[in-house]
Motif scaffolding. Sequence first.
Motif, PDB file in Angstrom:
ATOM      1  N   ILE A  84       1.567  -3.356  -4.215  1.00 13.84           N
ATOM      2  CA  ILE A  84       2.225  -2.490  -5.196  1.00 13.84           C
ATOM      3  C   ILE A  84       3.733  -2.518  -4.991  1.00 13.84           C
ATOM      4  CG2 ILE A  84       2.506  -0.078  -5.918  1.00 13.84           C
ATOM      5  CD1 ILE A  84      -0.482   0.314  -5.332  1.00 13.84           C
ATOM      6  N   LYS A  85       4.167  -2.577  -3.731  1.00 14.41           N
ATOM      7  CA  LYS A  85       5.610  -2.656  -3.442  1.00 14.41           C
ATOM      8  C   LYS A  85       6.246  -3.843  -4.159  1.00 14.41           C
ATOM      9  CE  LYS A  85       7.058  -4.801   0.094  1.00 14.41           C
ATOM     10  NZ  LYS A  85       7.357  -5.307   1.464  1.00 14.41           N
ATOM     11  N   GLN A  86       5.540  -4.982  -4.181  1.00 15.76           N
ATOM     12  CA  GLN A  86       6.086  -6.179  -4.819  1.00 15.76           C
ATOM     13  C   GLN A  86       5.911  -6.171  -6.331  1.00 15.76           C
ATOM     14  OE1 GLN A  86       5.424  -9.980  -2.584  1.00 15.76           O
ATOM     15  NE2 GLN A  86       4.088  -8.719  -1.313  1.00 15.76           N
ATOM     16  N   LEU A  87       4.766  -5.658  -6.797  1.00 23.04           N
ATOM     17  CA  LEU A  87       4.484  -5.674  -8.229  1.00 23.04           C
ATOM     18  C   LEU A  87       5.218  -4.564  -8.981  1.00 23.04           C
ATOM     19  CD1 LEU A  87       0.645  -6.334  -7.988  1.00 23.04           C
ATOM     20  CD2 LEU A  87       2.330  -7.924  -8.931  1.00 23.04           C
ATOM     21  N   TYR A  88       5.297  -3.371  -8.368  1.00 17.09           N
ATOM     22  CA  TYR A  88       5.902  -2.207  -9.024  1.00 17.09           C
ATOM     23  C   TYR A  88       6.803  -1.500  -8.014  1.00 17.09           C
ATOM     24  CZ  TYR A  88       1.844  -3.293 -11.891  1.00 17.09           C
ATOM     25  OH  TYR A  88       0.908  -3.948 -12.644  1.00 17.09           O
TER      26      TYR A  88
ATOM     27  N   GLU B  48       2.837   3.217 -16.442  1.00 18.88           N
ATOM     28  CA  GLU B  48       3.790   3.478 -15.367  1.00 18.88           C
ATOM     29  C   GLU B  48       3.264   4.611 -14.499  1.00 18.88           C
ATOM     30  OE1 GLU B  48       7.550   2.968 -13.368  1.00 18.88           O
ATOM     31  OE2 GLU B  48       6.626   1.776 -14.954  1.00 18.88           O
ATOM     32  N   ILE B  49       3.117   4.347 -13.210  1.00 13.74           N
ATOM     33  CA  ILE B  49       2.653   5.354 -12.256  1.00 13.74           C
ATOM     34  C   ILE B  49       3.814   5.690 -11.325  1.00 13.74           C
ATOM     35  CG2 ILE B  49       1.056   5.862 -10.369  1.00 13.74           C
ATOM     36  CD1 ILE B  49      -0.339   5.759 -13.030  1.00 13.74           C
ATOM     37  N   GLN B  50       4.114   6.975 -11.206  1.00  8.95           N
ATOM     38  CA  GLN B  50       5.247   7.367 -10.379  1.00  8.95           C
ATOM     39  C   GLN B  50       4.913   7.351  -8.885  1.00  8.95           C
ATOM     40  OE1 GLN B  50       4.494   9.619 -13.259  1.00  8.95           O
ATOM     41  NE2 GLN B  50       5.749   8.112 -14.303  1.00  8.95           N
ATOM     42  N   VAL B  51       3.701   7.842  -8.527  1.00  9.13           N
ATOM     43  CA  VAL B  51       3.324   7.977  -7.117  1.00  9.13           C
ATOM     44  C   VAL B  51       1.895   7.483  -6.924  1.00  9.13           C
ATOM     45  CG1 VAL B  51       3.029   9.565  -5.172  1.00  9.13           C
ATOM     46  CG2 VAL B  51       4.823  10.001  -6.882  1.00  9.13           C
ATOM     47  N   VAL B  52       1.678   6.673  -5.885  1.00  8.55           N
ATOM     48  CA  VAL B  52       0.333   6.231  -5.507  1.00  8.55           C
ATOM     49  C   VAL B  52       0.016   6.768  -4.116  1.00  8.55           C
ATOM     50  CG1 VAL B  52      -1.162   4.273  -4.965  1.00  8.55           C
ATOM     51  CG2 VAL B  52       0.411   4.129  -6.893  1.00  8.55           C
ATOM     52  N   VAL B  53      -1.131   7.426  -3.997  1.00  8.89           N
ATOM     53  CA  VAL B  53      -1.647   7.875  -2.702  1.00  8.89           C
ATOM     54  C   VAL B  53      -2.934   7.110  -2.435  1.00  8.89           C
ATOM     55  CG1 VAL B  53      -2.486   9.816  -1.338  1.00  8.89           C
ATOM     56  CG2 VAL B  53      -0.679  10.181  -3.039  1.00  8.89           C
ATOM     57  N   SER B  54      -2.972   6.341  -1.359  1.00  6.62           N
ATOM     58  CA  SER B  54      -4.155   5.540  -1.059  1.00  6.62           C
ATOM     59  C   SER B  54      -4.698   5.857   0.324  1.00  6.62           C
ATOM     60  CB  SER B  54      -3.829   4.041  -1.138  1.00  6.62           C
ATOM     61  OG  SER B  54      -4.954   3.260  -0.764  1.00  6.62           O
ATOM     62  N   ASP B  55      -6.013   5.996   0.387  1.00  5.88           N
ATOM     63  CA  ASP B  55      -6.667   6.097   1.680  1.00  5.88           C
ATOM     64  C   ASP B  55      -6.576   4.741   2.377  1.00  5.88           C
ATOM     65  OD1 ASP B  55      -8.103   7.110   3.794  1.00  5.88           O
ATOM     66  OD2 ASP B  55     -10.058   6.757   2.870  1.00  5.88           O
ATOM     67  N   PHE B  56      -6.533   4.751   3.698  1.00 10.78           N
ATOM     68  CA  PHE B  56      -6.447   3.484   4.423  1.00 10.78           C
ATOM     69  C   PHE B  56      -7.759   2.714   4.351  1.00 10.78           C
ATOM     70  CE2 PHE B  56      -7.286   1.252   8.500  1.00 10.78           C
ATOM     71  CZ  PHE B  56      -6.433   0.184   8.282  1.00 10.78           C
ATOM     72  N   ARG B  57      -8.863   3.405   4.584  1.00 14.09           N
ATOM     73  CA  ARG B  57     -10.162   2.727   4.642  1.00 14.09           C
ATOM     74  C   ARG B  57     -10.793   2.694   3.257  1.00 14.09           C
ATOM     75  NH1 ARG B  57     -11.357   1.866   9.861  1.00 14.09           N
ATOM     76  NH2 ARG B  57     -10.400   3.213  11.435  1.00 14.09           N
ATOM     77  N   MET B  58     -10.643   1.546   2.588  1.00  8.89           N
ATOM     78  CA  MET B  58     -11.236   1.346   1.270  1.00  8.89           C
ATOM     79  C   MET B  58     -12.186   0.164   1.321  1.00  8.89           C
ATOM     80  SD  MET B  58     -10.107   3.722  -0.640  1.00  8.89           S
ATOM     81  CE  MET B  58     -10.634   3.091  -2.224  1.00  8.89           C
ATOM     82  N   PRO B  59     -13.242   0.161   0.493  1.00  9.50           N
ATOM     83  CA  PRO B  59     -14.274  -0.877   0.609  1.00  9.50           C
ATOM     84  C   PRO B  59     -13.821  -2.283   0.241  1.00  9.50           C
ATOM     85  CG  PRO B  59     -14.669   0.524  -1.307  1.00  9.50           C
ATOM     86  CD  PRO B  59     -13.581   1.175  -0.521  1.00  9.50           C
ATOM     87  N   ASP B  60     -12.915  -2.421  -0.746  1.00  9.07           N
ATOM     88  CA  ASP B  60     -12.568  -3.770  -1.206  1.00  9.07           C
ATOM     89  C   ASP B  60     -11.229  -4.272  -0.680  1.00  9.07           C
ATOM     90  OD1 ASP B  60     -11.313  -1.815  -2.692  1.00  9.07           O
ATOM     91  OD2 ASP B  60     -11.390  -2.914  -4.589  1.00  9.07           O
TER      92      ASP B  60
END
Length: 276
Positions: free
Chosen positions: A216-220, A194-206
């Motif tokens: 993530i909104k739909q899955l968790y 269980e992860i409480q907070v996700v911080v993601s950079d916009f520009r990711m390689p994959d």
Amino acid sequence: VEAHYLALELTESMSMSNPERSIKMMHRLKGIGVSLVIDDFGIGFSNLSYLKRLPLDKLKIDRTFVSGLIHSPGDGSIVRSVIRLAHSLGLQVVAEGVESVGQVRVLAEEGCDSFQGYYFKPALCASDLPDLLRDQAGIDPATLVRQTQEGTVLLVEDEKNVINSFVRLLRGQNIQLLAVSSAKEAYEILACQEIQVVVSDFRMPDQDGICLLGNIKQLYPRTVRILMTGHVDTEMFQNTINQAEVFKFIAKPWSSEQVIGTLHEAFRRYNRRTLP
């Protein structure tokens, strides 16, 4: 061997090519004690009116759905639906093609009865089976449980200097930081705990941050989502709000007070969502 030791795996398409003949034959096999399993369920032409008439013991979920289980909301919905359908008909469920601990934990959480795949063992020759049975190879029950640790932030970022900056920033903040450099790694961690907070950079390689956070909104849905970016245009802003429903933006370059304040606010939001 005695009949009750034998299980026949029947493909869905073969079983349905001549339904009435198949049903009669399967009842004869079931009558002498043979177990019957529908293989590759979901990739043929399922007919529920026939399915409820078949004297089955198990359904096997095809690997094409299992492989997308932890990163595709669509595949996840199909897997959950098949498990519920099978259990409502009194059948056990076997998941094929299980290759990661994340898949194991999500399947176990959804009530899947058995697992099959390279995560446990590659395909074996018949001569190797006696050793496997003699060793009584099993799985640690802890592997089946999705872990929970309070105050955890998952940072999805492929630049090491940014990760190092977060590590320094969060020292003494009573926040556990997990950092990965790809969306693939992020999905695996999310499936495992269980992860409480996700911080993601916009520009990711994959996979870009908006797509990742939208999945993530739909899955968790309880996980609070934050997008980190150095540039926001109108289209990106709309996609972030409409698709990913992010809680906040962190703009690059950031201030320490902004990041820490945003994370603590995100944890408060998560806790409000999980209150009974």
